[in-house]
Design an enzyme around this catalytic site. Structure first.
Site, short mmCIF file in Angstrom:
data_model
loop_
_atom_site.label_atom_id
_atom_site.label_comp_id
_atom_site.label_asym_id
_atom_site.label_seq_id
_atom_site.Cartn_x
_atom_site.Cartn_y
_atom_site.Cartn_z
N ARG A 155 -11.11 -0.70 1.74
CA ARG A 155 -12.57 -0.80 1.75
C ARG A 155 -13.13 -1.00 0.34
O ARG A 155 -14.20 -1.55 0.18
CB ARG A 155 -13.15 0.45 2.44
CG ARG A 155 -12.83 1.73 1.74
CD ARG A 155 -13.03 2.96 2.63
NE ARG A 155 -11.98 3.09 3.65
CZ ARG A 155 -11.93 4.05 4.56
NH1 ARG A 155 -12.89 4.96 4.63
NH2 ARG A 155 -10.94 4.10 5.43
N LYS A 199 1.37 8.02 0.44
CA LYS A 199 1.75 8.08 1.86
C LYS A 199 3.09 8.80 2.02
O LYS A 199 3.95 8.66 1.17
CB LYS A 199 1.90 6.66 2.42
CG LYS A 199 0.61 5.90 2.62
CD LYS A 199 0.89 4.52 3.19
CE LYS A 199 -0.40 3.71 3.31
NZ LYS A 199 -1.34 4.25 4.30
N ASP A 241 0.84 -1.20 0.00
CA ASP A 241 0.00 0.00 0.00
C ASP A 241 0.87 1.25 0.00
O ASP A 241 1.35 1.68 1.04
CB ASP A 241 -0.93 -0.02 1.23
CG ASP A 241 -1.90 1.17 1.23
OD1 ASP A 241 -1.96 1.88 0.21
OD2 ASP A 241 -2.59 1.35 2.25
N ASP A 293 -0.02 -5.13 4.43
CA ASP A 293 -1.41 -4.75 4.22
C ASP A 293 -2.27 -5.88 3.65
O ASP A 293 -3.43 -5.69 3.32
CB ASP A 293 -1.45 -3.51 3.31
CG ASP A 293 -2.61 -2.59 3.63
OD1 ASP A 293 -3.19 -2.73 4.72
OD2 ASP A 293 -2.92 -1.73 2.79
N ASP A 347 -5.83 6.37 -0.82
CA ASP A 347 -5.21 5.59 0.26
C ASP A 347 -6.26 4.87 1.11
O ASP A 347 -5.92 4.02 1.92
CB ASP A 347 -4.34 6.52 1.13
CG ASP A 347 -3.35 5.75 1.99
OD1 ASP A 347 -3.17 4.53 1.74
OD2 ASP A 347 -2.76 6.36 2.90
N1 BES Z 1 -3.39 0.09 5.05
C1 BES Z 1 -3.80 1.34 5.58
C2 BES Z 1 -4.11 1.26 7.08
C3 BES Z 1 -2.93 0.98 7.98
C4 BES Z 1 -2.23 2.02 8.56
C5 BES Z 1 -2.57 -0.31 8.30
C6 BES Z 1 -1.17 1.77 9.39
C7 BES Z 1 -1.51 -0.56 9.13
C8 BES Z 1 -0.81 0.46 9.68
C9 BES Z 1 -5.03 1.84 4.88
O1 BES Z 1 -5.17 1.47 3.55
C10 BES Z 1 -4.96 3.33 4.89
O2 BES Z 1 -4.09 3.87 4.26
N2 BES Z 1 -5.89 3.97 5.58
C11 BES Z 1 -5.91 5.39 5.67
C12 BES Z 1 -7.34 5.83 5.53
C13 BES Z 1 -7.50 7.31 5.33
C14 BES Z 1 -6.95 7.72 3.99
C15 BES Z 1 -8.98 7.63 5.40
C16 BES Z 1 -5.35 5.77 7.04
O3 BES Z 1 -5.57 5.04 8.00
O4 BES Z 1 -4.67 6.78 7.11
ZN ZN Z 2 -4.23 -0.28 3.00
MN MN Z 3 -4.17 2.80 2.24
#
Ligand code: BES
Ligand code: ZN
Ligand code: MN
Length: 520
Positions: A361, A287, A280, A298, A357
């Site tokens: 979902r 990111k 990811d 991920d 990101d």
């Molecule tokens: N894979 C990430 C979530 C994640 C973060 C897993 C840290 C393990 C450690 C997910 O896809 C993500 O990036 N989520 C975002 C959502 C946001 C953009 C609404 C997040 O948590 O920042």
């Molecule tokens: Zn993710």
């Molecule tokens: Mn993500």
């Protein structure tokens, strides 16, 4: 040598991931002669009762009997290892797991070790105790060494004997069960630890197929064309920025007649769904560098689901189980989805992607629609979904959300019994309007706060109404920054033990698999 379009395939790309063997554990009425380390348990409030050493001496050795602490005492050709369980009245399965994990690490330089069952009650009989101890030792003995050029340089224990005066045959059955679960956890860890550039969706799917076929499950793999044909828009949307095609692996476990013996009525059907983002980057909503480190993990939800369903034949679970694990990476290629793009999901929902990101979902939504079409008695998904869940619960506890109180309680109880930490979070209906889009049916992110809950509410839209569904957000516990009890640093295999327990106990927890009945 066959041609390889990748000039630099990286180290040992073809090495079989999932090959880390688990510790071999035996059960016996006495310690074998070859054991050079012998463990025994000690309660913090009974330090005076340890044979051959005084309370003052063990205390001067820095040993207070706390869970997870050990004292190694040289004793002729062998070492004695005192393993703390805490106060006798408070000691239970969690303390026992911690103590056995600490013991296993303390004796890693030995080939063969033995450990006797603790005296005292611990809320467990001797037979289940042997199973808990075996599982903890196997899990703590894991280390990921496949990519080290010096091979298995870190020493690891080769064999453990659990010494019990309980029923040997029944204890051995428990150890066999524990081995199946521990092998599944270690497989999931191997998958999580594999680098994102090596474990592409294609490779991940191949590993899943290999393991599932070996376990006797039915296997179906959807490639890019089949995913397009099935109109799984969310998977195609995330995959647009990638140079690797996506996969969706569907596995089916049918219980054998032996597994169903004693069951009244037909078995329940449970569907599992797992997030399989093999890396990811965030996509165009990229990111920051520090947040991208570790994003090979991920796919931990998919790994847990695949590992768990492949363990069911060995566990003789009396439930039909179908799993759906969508797999893709989330990259920034020239045709990556752009913020503001809209796709149509299989159930007809149109989704505006505000932040690329929030990709998990999107692929999970499609898998939840497919899972709903099976008309299962329940759906459980496992996903490293939100950083917000780590803000809420820290790195060691998973968030649990559900549209059904009885199912929620079943999952919570299974996790507790299995030794994995989860905590219930709400799905507040009034927060759902945060996902209202100006142009489509829904958008993929809410406001700054409560991100775990809005992610859960997004997923809920893809579960057909009337189907009990539970969602485990394992962003925190899916990967560890340090050794913690039975968990190593790196991939933990979180979720495998909960799923195995949940499914093994399914028909005990509620009459005939009716999750609307009281779970306890
Ligand atoms: N894979 C990430 C979530 C994640 C973060 C897993 C840290 C393990 C450690 C997910 O896809 C993500 O990036 N989520 C975002 C959502 C946001 C953009 C609404 C997040 O948590 O920042
Ligand atoms: Zn993710
Ligand atoms: Mn993500």
């Amino acid at each position: 040598m066959t041609t390889n379009s990748n000039p630099n395939p990286g180290p040992k790309e073809e090495s079989p991931a999932g090959a880390t063997p688990v510790l071999s554990v035996k059960v016996s009425a006495s310690a074998p002669a070859g054991a050079t380390a012998v463990g025994e348990f000690a309660y913090s409030d009974r330090l005076g009762a340890i044979e051959g050493v005084t309370k003052a001496a063990v205390q001067r050795g820095g040993f207070e009997g706390k869970p997870g602490s050990v004292l190694v005492i040289a004793d002729g050709d062998r070492v004695r290892v005192l393993c703390g369980l805490g106060a006798e009245a408070d000691a239970g399965a969690p303390e026992l797991r911690k103590a056995v994990a600490a013991f296993t690490r303390a004796v890693s330089r030995h080939r063969k070790a033995a450990i006797s069952l603790p005296e005292g009650v611990l809320g467990l009989g001797q037979v289940p105790m042997a199973g808990v101890m075996a599982e903890a030792a196997m899990l703590a003995n894991y280390s990921f060494v496949q990519l080290r050029s010096d091979g298995d340089a870190a020493p690891r224990l080769n064999g453990l004997t659990i010494v019990t005066d309980g029923d040997l045959r029944a204890s051995r059955v428990e150890v066999t069960r524990a081995t199946a679960v521990a092998e599944a956890v270690c497989f999931a860890r191997d998958m999580v630890n594999a680098p994102g550039g090596s474990l592409t969706p294609e490779r991940f799917a191949e590993h899943a197929v290999e393991r599932a076929s070996g376990a006797g499950l039915s296997v179906e793999v959807l490639d890019a064309d089949a995913i397009a044909e099935a109109r799984l828009g969310g998977i195609l949307a995330v995959n647009k920025g990638s140079s690797h095609p996506p996969r969706l692996v569907k596995l089916t476990y049918e219980p054998s007649p032996e597994a169903l013996a004693g069951l009244e009525g037909p078995p329940a059907t449970v569907a599992l769904v797992g997030k399989g983002i093999t890396f990811d980057s965030g996509g165009l909503s990229i990111k920051p560098a520090d947040s991208m480190v570790g994003m090979k993990m991920d796919m931990g939800g998919a790994a847990a689901v695949i590992a768990a369903i492949c363990a069911l034949p060995a566990l003789g679970v009396p439930v039909r189980v179908v799993s759906f694990t969508p797999m893709t990476d989330n990259m920034t290629g020239p045709d990556a989805q752009r913020p503001g793009d809209v796709y149509t999901a299989r159930n007809g929902t149109t989704v505006e992607v505000i932040n690329t990101d929030a990709e998990g979902r999107l692929i999970l939504g499609e898998a939840l629609v497919l899972a709903s079409e099976v008309e299962p008695d329940a759906i459980v998904d496992v996903a490293t979904l939100t950083g917000a869940c780590m803000v809420a619960l820290g790195e060691r506890i998973a968030g649990l959300m559900s549209n059904d109180d009885a199912l929620c309680e079943r999952v919570r109880h299974a996790a507790q019994e299995a030794g994995e930490r989860v905590w219930p979070l709400p799905l507040p209906e009034d927060y759902a309007s945060q996902l209202d889009s100006d142009v489509a049916d829904v958008k993929n992110i809410g406001t700054r706060y409560g991100g775990t809950l809005t992610a859960g509410l997004f997923l809920k839209r893809f579960v057909a109404s009337g189907i009990p569904w539970a969602h485990l957000d394992i962003a925190g516990p899916g990967m560890g920054n340090e050794v913690d009890g039975v968990n190593p640093k790196g991939g933990t295999g979180f979720g495998v033990r909960t799923l195995c327990r949940l499914l093994a106990d399914w028909h005990d927890a509620g009459a005939g698999g009716d999750v609307s009945a009281d779970a306890d």
